[in-house]
Design a protein around this motif. Structure first.
Motif, PDB file in Angstrom:
ATOM      1  N   GLY A 155      76.120  24.498  73.158  1.00 51.48           N
ATOM      2  CA  GLY A 155      74.841  25.164  73.408  1.00 51.48           C
ATOM      3  C   GLY A 155      74.196  24.631  74.664  1.00 51.48           C
ATOM      4  N   ALA A 156      74.666  25.111  75.768  1.00 48.88           N
ATOM      5  CA  ALA A 156      74.157  24.619  77.055  1.00 48.88           C
ATOM      6  C   ALA A 156      73.096  25.562  77.587  1.00 48.88           C
ATOM      7  CB  ALA A 156      75.303  24.501  78.054  1.00 48.88           C
ATOM      8  N   ALA A 157      72.033  25.005  78.058  1.00 47.07           N
ATOM      9  CA  ALA A 157      70.950  25.781  78.627  1.00 47.07           C
ATOM     10  C   ALA A 157      71.387  26.335  79.975  1.00 47.07           C
ATOM     11  CB  ALA A 157      69.734  24.878  78.801  1.00 47.07           C
ATOM     12  N   PRO A 158      70.717  27.221  80.534  1.00 47.70           N
ATOM     13  CA  PRO A 158      69.400  27.747  80.172  1.00 47.70           C
ATOM     14  C   PRO A 158      69.487  29.020  79.321  1.00 47.70           C
ATOM     15  CG  PRO A 158      69.981  28.490  82.354  1.00 47.70           C
ATOM     16  CD  PRO A 158      71.125  27.628  81.880  1.00 47.70           C
ATOM     17  N   TYR A 159      68.368  29.315  78.677  1.00 46.64           N
ATOM     18  CA  TYR A 159      68.261  30.533  77.895  1.00 46.64           C
ATOM     19  C   TYR A 159      67.003  31.291  78.291  1.00 46.64           C
ATOM     20  CZ  TYR A 159      71.879  28.724  74.816  1.00 46.64           C
ATOM     21  OH  TYR A 159      73.053  28.247  74.312  1.00 46.64           O
ATOM     22  N   ALA A 160      67.151  32.603  78.405  1.00 45.28           N
ATOM     23  CA  ALA A 160      66.014  33.499  78.616  1.00 45.28           C
ATOM     24  C   ALA A 160      65.664  34.102  77.262  1.00 45.28           C
ATOM     25  CB  ALA A 160      66.367  34.593  79.612  1.00 45.28           C
ATOM     26  N   ILE A 161      64.384  34.282  77.040  1.00 42.46           N
ATOM     27  CA  ILE A 161      63.887  34.767  75.760  1.00 42.46           C
ATOM     28  C   ILE A 161      63.081  36.036  76.011  1.00 42.46           C
ATOM     29  CG2 ILE A 161      62.477  34.182  73.747  1.00 42.46           C
ATOM     30  CD1 ILE A 161      62.965  31.203  74.503  1.00 42.46           C
ATOM     31  N   PRO A 162      63.334  37.102  75.227  1.00 44.99           N
ATOM     32  CA  PRO A 162      62.518  38.301  75.421  1.00 44.99           C
ATOM     33  C   PRO A 162      61.070  38.012  75.012  1.00 44.99           C
ATOM     34  CG  PRO A 162      63.871  38.553  73.459  1.00 44.99           C
ATOM     35  CD  PRO A 162      64.268  37.250  74.120  1.00 44.99           C
ATOM     36  N   ARG A 163      60.144  38.676  75.691  1.00 47.70           N
ATOM     37  CA  ARG A 163      58.729  38.465  75.395  1.00 47.70           C
ATOM     38  C   ARG A 163      58.089  39.808  75.075  1.00 47.70           C
ATOM     39  NH1 ARG A 163      55.157  35.450  79.836  1.00 47.70           N
ATOM     40  NH2 ARG A 163      55.958  37.184  81.021  1.00 47.70           N
ATOM     41  N   ARG A 164      57.479  39.879  73.896  1.00 43.81           N
ATOM     42  CA  ARG A 164      56.712  41.062  73.494  1.00 43.81           C
ATOM     43  C   ARG A 164      55.294  40.879  73.991  1.00 43.81           C
ATOM     44  NH1 ARG A 164      56.574  41.384  67.461  1.00 43.81           N
ATOM     45  NH2 ARG A 164      55.042  42.969  67.954  1.00 43.81           N
ATOM     46  N   ASN A 165      54.865  41.745  74.899  1.00 44.86           N
ATOM     47  CA  ASN A 165      53.528  41.651  75.469  1.00 44.86           C
ATOM     48  C   ASN A 165      52.564  42.540  74.698  1.00 44.86           C
ATOM     49  OD1 ASN A 165      53.782  39.983  78.027  1.00 44.86           O
ATOM     50  ND2 ASN A 165      55.492  41.396  78.226  1.00 44.86           N
ATOM     51  N   ILE A 166      51.499  41.915  74.180  1.00 41.00           N
ATOM     52  CA  ILE A 166      50.448  42.626  73.469  1.00 41.00           C
ATOM     53  C   ILE A 166      49.232  42.623  74.396  1.00 41.00           C
ATOM     54  CG2 ILE A 166      49.079  42.758  71.354  1.00 41.00           C
ATOM     55  CD1 ILE A 166      52.151  42.747  70.835  1.00 41.00           C
ATOM     56  N   ILE A 167      48.861  43.804  74.882  1.00 43.37           N
ATOM     57  CA  ILE A 167      47.751  43.923  75.828  1.00 43.37           C
ATOM     58  C   ILE A 167      46.698  44.829  75.218  1.00 43.37           C
ATOM     59  CG2 ILE A 167      47.062  44.642  78.149  1.00 43.37           C
ATOM     60  CD1 ILE A 167      49.953  44.073  79.030  1.00 43.37           C
TER      61      ILE A 167
ATOM     62  N   GLY B 159      45.424  44.616  72.451  1.00 40.44           N
ATOM     63  CA  GLY B 159      45.764  44.858  71.058  1.00 40.44           C
ATOM     64  C   GLY B 159      46.944  45.776  70.803  1.00 40.44           C
ATOM     65  N   ARG B 160      47.620  46.222  71.864  1.00 45.13           N
ATOM     66  CA  ARG B 160      48.744  47.138  71.693  1.00 45.13           C
ATOM     67  C   ARG B 160      49.993  46.581  72.347  1.00 45.13           C
ATOM     68  NH1 ARG B 160      47.367  53.183  71.208  1.00 45.13           N
ATOM     69  NH2 ARG B 160      49.597  53.003  71.037  1.00 45.13           N
ATOM     70  N   GLU B 161      51.105  46.756  71.664  1.00 45.25           N
ATOM     71  CA  GLU B 161      52.370  46.285  72.211  1.00 45.25           C
ATOM     72  C   GLU B 161      52.827  47.213  73.328  1.00 45.25           C
ATOM     73  OE1 GLU B 161      56.950  45.241  70.897  1.00 45.25           O
ATOM     74  OE2 GLU B 161      55.484  45.745  69.352  1.00 45.25           O
ATOM     75  N   MET B 162      53.191  46.619  74.452  1.00 45.30           N
ATOM     76  CA  MET B 162      53.674  47.388  75.601  1.00 45.30           C
ATOM     77  C   MET B 162      55.201  47.465  75.515  1.00 45.30           C
ATOM     78  SD  MET B 162      50.814  48.054  76.955  1.00 45.30           S
ATOM     79  CE  MET B 162      51.216  48.783  78.501  1.00 45.30           C
ATOM     80  N   ARG B 163      55.723  48.669  75.383  1.00 49.97           N
ATOM     81  CA  ARG B 163      57.169  48.843  75.226  1.00 49.97           C
ATOM     82  C   ARG B 163      57.815  49.588  76.394  1.00 49.97           C
ATOM     83  NH1 ARG B 163      59.163  49.295  69.439  1.00 49.97           N
ATOM     84  NH2 ARG B 163      57.612  48.109  68.282  1.00 49.97           N
ATOM     85  N   HIS B 164      57.030  50.032  77.346  1.00 51.66           N
ATOM     86  CA  HIS B 164      57.574  50.839  78.443  1.00 51.66           C
ATOM     87  C   HIS B 164      57.133  50.264  79.783  1.00 51.66           C
ATOM     88  CE1 HIS B 164      58.728  53.706  75.383  1.00 51.66           C
ATOM     89  NE2 HIS B 164      57.493  53.632  74.893  1.00 51.66           N
ATOM     90  N   GLY B 165      57.623  50.837  80.854  1.00 49.95           N
ATOM     91  CA  GLY B 165      57.207  50.434  82.194  1.00 49.95           C
ATOM     92  C   GLY B 165      57.644  49.027  82.570  1.00 49.95           C
ATOM     93  N   GLY B 166      58.755  48.569  82.015  1.00 47.83           N
ATOM     94  CA  GLY B 166      59.248  47.237  82.345  1.00 47.83           C
ATOM     95  C   GLY B 166      58.643  46.122  81.508  1.00 47.83           C
ATOM     96  N   TRP B 167      57.806  46.456  80.539  1.00 49.26           N
ATOM     97  CA  TRP B 167      57.162  45.440  79.713  1.00 49.26           C
ATOM     98  C   TRP B 167      58.046  44.964  78.568  1.00 49.26           C
ATOM     99  CZ3 TRP B 167      52.915  42.856  80.942  1.00 49.26           C
ATOM    100  CH2 TRP B 167      52.080  43.399  81.913  1.00 49.26           C
ATOM    101  N   TRP B 168      59.107  45.689  78.225  1.00 47.83           N
ATOM    102  CA  TRP B 168      60.025  45.262  77.158  1.00 47.83           C
ATOM    103  C   TRP B 168      61.434  45.619  77.546  1.00 47.83           C
ATOM    104  CZ3 TRP B 168      60.639  42.033  73.353  1.00 47.83           C
ATOM    105  CH2 TRP B 168      61.739  42.195  72.500  1.00 47.83           C
ATOM    106  N   PRO B 169      62.383  44.732  77.402  1.00 50.76           N
ATOM    107  CA  PRO B 169      62.145  43.322  77.106  1.00 50.76           C
ATOM    108  C   PRO B 169      61.791  42.574  78.378  1.00 50.76           C
ATOM    109  CG  PRO B 169      64.503  43.734  77.208  1.00 50.76           C
ATOM    110  CD  PRO B 169      63.812  45.050  77.447  1.00 50.76           C
TER     111      PRO B 169
END
Length: 173
Positions: A87-99, A101-111
């Motif tokens: 298990g060698a680093a590095p690791y990228a982690i997806p980030r769910r952006n809540i802006i 109060g709403r989750e952004m799923r389009h326009g490059g915001w996910w993942p």
């Protein structure tokens, strides 16, 4: 910061809180979670992250901002990766952006992948004033690329429109 620290308490042997001069209850809350408080020096996020690298004692480094949270699934996935002999680093982690109060799923915001999990020996430094990026060192296994985790960091970014405009104006200067 309480929710952030609560989300990582089962994951970490060591929690560092980089503090830029809090005047609220941040330090009191951080101490309740056993965090080591480091007074930030430097002028921006990269400087603060680089200071954290020097202060951290562990083999693995996981960065989480105070407006971000882990999930139990992400903590389990991280523990699984760091316990593997390969298990060698590095690791990228997806980030769910809540802006607002709403989750952004389009326009490059996910993942929205962010590189946040590293072996200390593989991380040279962070660069950039905003949307900083890690510079990886020579200590990566041959042919190792950035790995991608499946479970996301949850990022609560702007609770209201005035906060959003204020931050936008600050960075637009």
């Amino acid at each position: 910061i309480k929710d952030c620290l609560e989300s990582v308490k089962s994951l970490s042997d060591e929690i560092l809180v980089m503090d830029g001069g809090s005047t609220d209850k941040t330090l009191e809350i951080a101490k309740r979670y056993g965090a080591r408080i480091i007074k930030q020096t430097g002028n921006g996020y990269s400087d603060w992250r680089n200071q954290g690298i020097k202060e951290a004692k562990g083999e693995w480094i996981f960065y989480l901002d105070s407006d971000e949270r882990t999930t139990p699934e992400l903590c389990g996935e991280i523990q699984d990766k760091i316990s593997q002999p390969n298990g060698a680093a590095p690791y990228a982690i997806p980030r769910r952006n809540i802006i607002l109060g709403r989750e952004m799923r389009h326009g490059g915001w996910w993942p929205d992948y962010v590189k946040r999990l590293f072996k200390k020996s593989s991380l040279q430094k962070w660069v950039g004033d905003l949307h900083e990026e890690p510079v990886l060192g020579e200590n990566l296994p041959a042919g190792r690329q950035v790995g991608h985790l499946k479970n996301p960091i949850i990022h609560f970014k702007h609770d209201n429109l005035s906060e959003m405009v204020e931050k936008t104006n600050k960075w637009s200067e």
